[in-house]
Scaffold this active site. Structure first.
Site, PDB file in Angstrom:
ATOM      1  N   ARG A 178       0.807  -1.221   0.000  1.00  0.00           N
ATOM      2  CA  ARG A 178       0.000   0.000   0.000  1.00  0.00           C
ATOM      3  C   ARG A 178       0.845   1.278   0.000  1.00  0.00           C
ATOM      4  O   ARG A 178       0.438   2.311   0.507  1.00  0.00           O
ATOM      5  CB  ARG A 178      -0.982   0.014   1.180  1.00  0.00           C
ATOM      6  CG  ARG A 178      -1.969  -1.144   1.174  1.00  0.00           C
ATOM      7  CD  ARG A 178      -2.843  -1.135  -0.076  1.00  0.00           C
ATOM      8  NE  ARG A 178      -3.735  -2.270  -0.114  1.00  0.00           N
ATOM      9  CZ  ARG A 178      -3.480  -3.413  -0.762  1.00  0.00           C
ATOM     10  NH1 ARG A 178      -2.339  -3.542  -1.441  1.00  0.00           N
ATOM     11  NH2 ARG A 178      -4.339  -4.398  -0.757  1.00  0.00           N
ATOM     12  N   SER A 226     -11.287   1.101   2.656  1.00  0.00           N
ATOM     13  CA  SER A 226     -10.731   0.607   3.918  1.00  0.00           C
ATOM     14  C   SER A 226     -10.109   1.751   4.712  1.00  0.00           C
ATOM     15  O   SER A 226      -9.316   2.525   4.176  1.00  0.00           O
ATOM     16  CB  SER A 226      -9.678  -0.472   3.653  1.00  0.00           C
ATOM     17  OG  SER A 226     -10.272  -1.605   3.059  1.00  0.00           O
ATOM     18  N   GLU A 304      -5.082   3.560   6.613  1.00  0.00           N
ATOM     19  CA  GLU A 304      -4.892   3.427   5.167  1.00  0.00           C
ATOM     20  C   GLU A 304      -5.435   4.666   4.475  1.00  0.00           C
ATOM     21  O   GLU A 304      -4.881   5.125   3.488  1.00  0.00           O
ATOM     22  CB  GLU A 304      -5.594   2.171   4.633  1.00  0.00           C
ATOM     23  CG  GLU A 304      -5.364   1.938   3.146  1.00  0.00           C
ATOM     24  CD  GLU A 304      -5.785   0.565   2.686  1.00  0.00           C
ATOM     25  OE1 GLU A 304      -6.352   0.456   1.582  1.00  0.00           O
ATOM     26  OE2 GLU A 304      -5.543  -0.416   3.422  1.00  0.00           O
TER      27      GLU A 304
END
Length: 317
Positions: A178, A226, A304
């Protein structure tokens, strides 16, 4: 700090580019959270518009922020002093040369996944369930169902703050979970290597993955995707909970609210705007959830979602 809210700066930029410049534009319109105050937003029509906007902002000492489809972001209630460069139409090409595809940063990831799959090419088809634009996906190495952008990327074309463009080979992009190491740039497009496959099989898989996303997440309600990254837990950790959603649910936090922000009863790692939620509501809910999960499990969840500050930088929780 010099600000992009300066009418003089906006007027000069409007004269320089082919695209549109809007002053006092509510960022809530361009966020999947439907949260965010006003900013000066440029809608570039071409890659040259991006270069000119960056060059002018940098020369004036004005910070800037690149925006795609507005997922995975939480804008401040007071808006931004930074110039917002909204990458979308005009920067959304999709071209094939053999097994190599060039995809514009402004194309939605689900659309890129569906079109390449329907053409009989696999590799990014699992991105059908990932919200946001290709440019944003590349910057954060987005992924789902075991696939990530770094699996297929050959190179990335970016524009630096001085307006110059350059090609970054995948090996130099610094892709990790990520994240990427592309730095403070605007992504224009990426070149990926895909594999030929049966289009009917790929279409069936993308349809199934899309149904999974539709039925398992509150994708049709204002949210960012998310909220927390999945934590790294050791091999000796029990089978469950392991993901952020499982930790939050196991702590009994589904349905928890702060103001108009709520932990989704459908998927615990999605926090939804039930109507009129503010950035302050969401961050308060994130802090409460993270604190309770840490108290219960000794695991610290890391955001995130990117918490955007007034100068366009990403802040901490």
């Amino acid at each position: 700090m010099t600000t992009a809210r300066d009418p003089g700066f906006a007027a000069r930029l409007r004269e320089a580019i082919r695209g549109e410049v809007r002053e006092g534009e509510p960022l809530a319109r361009w966020s999947t959270y439907r949260i965010g105050g006003p900013a000066t937003v440029v809608f570039p029509a071409t890659a040259e518009d991006v270069a000119l906007a960056l060059r002018d902002a940098t020369g004036a000492g004005i910070p800037w922020f690149a925006l795609g489809l507005g997922s995975n972001l939480l804008f401040p209630d007071a808006g931004l002093d930074a110039l917002v460069i909204r990458v979308g139409k005009g920067l959304d090409r999709l071209d094939r040369d053999g097994d190599t595809w060039t995809i514009g940063a402004g194309m939605p990831q689900p659309l890129a996944a569906k079109r390449t799959a329907h053409a009989g090419w696999g590799g990014i088809h699992k991105m059908v369930g990932v919200p946001g634009s290709v440019g944003g996906g590349i910057v954060m190495n987005a992924g789902c169902h075991g696939a990530e952008w770094r699996d297929t990327v050959q190179s990335v074309l970016v524009v630096d703050p001085d307006g110059g463009d350059r090609v970054v080979p995948a090996a130099e992009a610094g892709f990790t979970y990520r994240r990427s190491a592309l730095g403070h740039v605007v992504v224009l497009e990426t070149t990926v290597e895909l594999a030929p496959a049966d289009s009917a099989v790929l279409d069936a898989e993308t349809d199934e993955l899309y149904r999974w996303r539709r039925d398992g997440t509150p994708f049709n309600q204002p949210c960012c995707g998310s909220v927390f990254k999945n934590p790294e837990v050791g091999a000796d950790w029990p089978e469950r909970p392991r993901t952020s959603g499982q930790f939050i649910e196991a702590t009994g936090l589904k349905g928890l609210r702060e103001g108009a922000a709520e932990v989704s009863p459908m998927h615990a790692n999605y926090f939804i705007n039930t109507g009129g939620a503010t950035a302050a509501d969401v961050t308060a809910l994130m802090r409460t959830v993270r604190g309770r999960v840490a108290d219960r499990w000794g695991v610290t969840l890391e955001p995130e979602v990117k918490l955007i500050q007034g100068d366009g930088t990403v802040g901490g929780l």
